[in-house]
Scaffold this motif. Structure first.
Motif, PDB file in Angstrom:
ATOM      1  N   ILE C  12       0.849  -1.195   0.000  1.00  0.00           N
ATOM      2  CA  ILE C  12       0.000   0.000   0.000  1.00  0.00           C
ATOM      3  C   ILE C  12       0.883   1.244   0.000  1.00  0.00           C
ATOM      4  N   GLY C  13       1.920   1.207   0.846  1.00  0.00           N
ATOM      5  CA  GLY C  13       2.818   2.371   0.955  1.00  0.00           C
ATOM      6  C   GLY C  13       3.497   2.686  -0.367  1.00  0.00           C
ATOM      7  N   SER C  33       1.320  -1.283  11.424  1.00  0.00           N
ATOM      8  CA  SER C  33       2.556  -0.530  11.663  1.00  0.00           C
ATOM      9  C   SER C  33       3.563  -0.536  10.522  1.00  0.00           C
ATOM     10  N   GLU C  34       3.552  -1.594   9.694  1.00  0.00           N
ATOM     11  CA  GLU C  34       4.532  -1.645   8.596  1.00  0.00           C
ATOM     12  C   GLU C  34       4.310  -0.520   7.601  1.00  0.00           C
ATOM     13  N   LEU C  35       3.052  -0.091   7.485  1.00  0.00           N
ATOM     14  CA  LEU C  35       2.732   0.942   6.487  1.00  0.00           C
ATOM     15  C   LEU C  35       3.363   2.290   6.861  1.00  0.00           C
ATOM     16  N   PRO C  36       3.100   2.840   8.066  1.00  0.00           N
ATOM     17  CA  PRO C  36       3.798   4.081   8.422  1.00  0.00           C
ATOM     18  C   PRO C  36       5.316   3.918   8.462  1.00  0.00           C
ATOM     19  N   MET C  74      -2.843  10.595   2.521  1.00  0.00           N
ATOM     20  CA  MET C  74      -3.443   9.410   3.119  1.00  0.00           C
ATOM     21  C   MET C  74      -3.138   9.296   4.597  1.00  0.00           C
ATOM     22  N   THR C  75      -3.930   8.466   5.254  1.00  0.00           N
ATOM     23  CA  THR C  75      -3.642   8.049   6.617  1.00  0.00           C
ATOM     24  C   THR C  75      -3.982   6.573   6.699  1.00  0.00           C
ATOM     25  N   SER C  76      -3.510   5.933   7.752  1.00  0.00           N
ATOM     26  CA  SER C  76      -3.878   4.539   7.956  1.00  0.00           C
ATOM     27  C   SER C  76      -4.000   4.290   9.440  1.00  0.00           C
TER      28      SER C  76
END
Lengths: 253, 70, 360
Positions: C12-13, C33-36, C74-76
């Motif tokens: 996604i990132g 957490s992997e995304l941020p 974006m945010t997650s």
């Protein structure tokens, strides 16, 4: 003999009449913001963020772009705008309920990150828009709709001193408290607001101007009497002065 | 042309300008505006020094100040 | 581009960066957490901005600010954090600001646990926050789709000036699969004339992003305007250019029992369908890839040919209500669910199918 204009409405202030109550300080503070924007010649790249509270319609009174934020979130919204458009001049305009109660986390952390924004904080010790409830800055003993017996420190705590609190942080470059209870103080307030925007124009850090203000309607006093009450009761609790001026903007001016 | 010009439609009759005028030459007018307000008025314009204290104090930016230019 | 092995959250990132997103605002929470972490490293490489906010509430309001200034942003988060973001999502929807919100669902209610779940379906598809609004909800079932739907999500949010929710879960977020990354997409921050700070020569007198309409008639007009936009979006997915994107059907034409599931569940259901077929049970699969607007037409059609439906979810039964609404009482709709973080096995689902198909 010709007549020279000495004083008139600043260009950044729109022609819309204020919806504020008679004597409300918001009008003067709006005008001081508009004058600072005009004097710094940044009206074409200024973006304001309006709060929730009496100044929720602040966007109607200025001739530049505006975002209307959720209650207390203006510093977070301003962070998003400023990070996206760093060459814009971004400011929030917030009251004491917005900034010092529901938005405490947002203001403290925007200040602590040193967001390059300007915050105009209007402290009149009461919630105005909702009809006069106790604010975090309400004085001890002060009667409001929700402190009908007077604010009691043992159950409702003490008035929060936001300027002092924010000045403890490393990142902010300018933290000052002013009032507009007299013309002399009004001119100092004008200078402080100008300084705060000047620092932003120069790409410096977070600047914060607290304006101790009146709320004649919810205080139940006439406007002129309100300024007297402010001088006698609010200023001992919220002393005027500059709590932080890292870059010496006041001396350089 | 006047030194002291008020936009009566903006005046809410708060009286701050009247209280702050150093020469005490401002007072409530004796007529009502369409909003039902007794607006501020100047009683002795000849004495006015165009100091603009009233205008700067006006929460509704209702007053404009002019000065005679020699 | 060559295939790369990535975790769903990381895909996604990277897809967001390729979509031209340069702004991320978020707050740590498991299992997203992997995304941020990925974007904290990646965004500075492309002159982007990564801000770890003081809360999910602040993060979504930063998104509101950035989106209103014209960014692809974006945010997650994960379930409890998405609950906190609802205030901001409501404002963003009301002010018609585009953005992408990723929810890597975990178990609830309350703090629940950090295991995978699908119990935020109602929150996602019914608006979530206060007021009459909708978010477009995309539900990937592979790492490849995590990437592809991120790009689609940004396109849809810009096109309709509406928040788009990418609804994933802890399994998809954490699992690694090969993925074909899309081509990079140029995005010009000055492409939105309505945005704050827009500098084009055709700029309006001034731009305003707001969700307040104090006058009754004005708010009613605004709400009907939003409603009409949602109708356009619904048509786009039910009969327009996104018709095929909205839903996946597998062996439905002759199916007697239709299994229904989205996200990770749909992959298990595919195995169940194959096992059913081997055992002579005519089973088919419907996988909604878009949860709002819900692909009702598929169910209306299949209600004529199939004899029953079995909806499987990692919840106590949420999407099943939309299936029932779509089938409209024409055929029985049954439900099987596991919750609390347990992913149902193909074996237990097969048992459920057996009970329905061979009641004796």
């Amino acid at each position: 003999m010709t007549m020279k204009k000495v004083f008139s409405r600043p260009a950044s202030l729109s022609k819309t009449p204020f919806h504020y109550c008679p004597g409300c300080d918001h009008g003067v503070i709006h005008r001081l913001v508009a004058e600072a924007i005009d004097e710094l010649e940044v009206g074409d790249r200024t973006i304001g963020v309006a709060p929730v509270g009496c100044s929720v319609f602040a966007y109607d009174y200025f001739n530049f772009d505006f975002n209307q934020a959720a209650h207390g979130r203006a510093p977070a919204v301003a962070t998003g705008i400023k990070r996206t458009r760093p060459d814009s001049i971004v400011f929030t305009y917030q009251g004491d309920g917005d900034l010092a109660a529901i938005g405490t986390a947002e203001i403290i952390h925007a200040a602590n990150r040193g967001e390059k924004i300007t915050v105009i904080f209007v402290n009149n010790a009461i919630y105005g828009m909702t009809g006069g409830q106790m604010a975090p800055t309400t004085l001890i003993g002060m009667k409001t709709q929700t402190s009908p017996y007077g604010r009691d420190a043992s159950t409702a705590g003490n008035p929060i001193k936001m300027s002092e609190m924010i000045a403890t942080l490393e990142s902010p470059v300018y933290v000052t408290r002013v009032t507009i209870n007299s013309v002399a103080n009004l001119m100092k307030a004008k200078k402080a607001i100008y300084n705060a925007f000047k620092l932003q124009k120069e790409g410096k850090g977070f600047s914060f101007v607290e304006v101790v203000a009146i709320c004649p309607t919810n205080w139940g006093k006439k406007p002129a009497d309100s300024h007297k009450w402010l001088t006698e009761n609010m200023l001992p609790v919220f002393p005027l002065g500059t709590f932080k001026d890292t870059l010496g903007v006041e001396k350089s001016a | 042309m006047s030194k002291w010009v008020i936009n009566e439609s903006l005046c809410k009759g708060c009286g701050i300008c009247i209280a702050r005028c150093p020469l005490k030459i401002l007072a409530y007018a004796d007529h009502l505006t369409p909003k039902g307000v007794y607006p501020a008025a100047i009683t002795d314009e000849a004495k006015c020094t165009s100091c603009a204290i009233c205008a700067r104090s006006c929460p509704d930016v209702a007053i404009e100040i002019y000065k005679e230019e020699k | 581009m060559a295939k790369v092995l990535m975790k769903g959250n990381e895909a996604i990132g990277e897809a967001a960066v390729l979509a031209g997103c340069r702004y991320y605002f978020g707050y740590p929470i498991t299992p997203q957490s992997e995304l941020p972490a990925y974007l904290a490293k990646r965004l500075p490489e492309v002159d982007g901005v990564f801000v770890q906010a003081e809360s999910e509430v602040a993060a979504i309001n930063m998104v509101y600010g950035s989106g209103s200034a014209g960014a692809r942003v974006m945010t997650s988060s994960s379930s409890p954090g998405i609950s906190l973001k609802q205030e901001g999502i409501s404002y963003i929807a009301g002010a018609e600001v585009p953005c992408l919100i990723v929810n890597v669902m975990r178990g609830g209610p309350g703090l629940g646990n950090i295991a995978p779940a699908q119990s935020d379906y109602w929150q996602s598809t019914r608006g979530g926050g206060h007021g009459d609004y909708r978010t477009i909800v995309l539900a990937p079932n592979s790492v490849q789709e995590m990437a592809d739907m991120t790009i689609t999500g940004f396109d849809l949010s810009d096109r309709f000036r509406n928040p788009v929710l990418l609804l994933s879960d802890g399994v998809l977020g954490q699992m690694m699969e090969p993925v074909n990354l899309p081509e990079p997409h140029d995005y010009n921050i000055n492409s939105k004339k309505w945005a704050l700070g827009y500098r084009g020569s055709d700029k309006n007198e001034r731009n305003l992003c707001s969700s307040i309409f104090l006058d009754n008639d004005e708010l009613e007009e605004h709400n009907w305007h939003l409603y009409q936009k949602y109708q356009v979006i619904t048509d786009l997915f039910s009969k327009g250019e996104y018709k095929d994107f909205a839903v996946e059907e597998h062996l439905c034409d002759d199916a007697e029992i239709i299994l229904v599931g989205y996200g990770i569940i749909s992959r298990i259901l595919k195995t169940v369908v194959e096992k059913c077929r081997k055992r002579g049970i005519k089973a088919g699969l419907v996988r909604p890839k878009v949860l709002w607007p819900f692909p009702t037409a598929v169910f209306e059609r299949l209600a004529k040919t199939a004899s029953q439906f079995l909806v499987v979810e990692m919840s106590c039964g949420q999407m099943v209500e939309d299936v029932k609404l779509s089938v409209d009482g024409k055929k029985p709709v049954f439900f099987f669910g596991r919750t609390g973080g347990t992913v149902p096995s193909d074996f237990e689902i097969l048992n459920e199918v057996d009970k329905l198909v061979r009641p004796d």
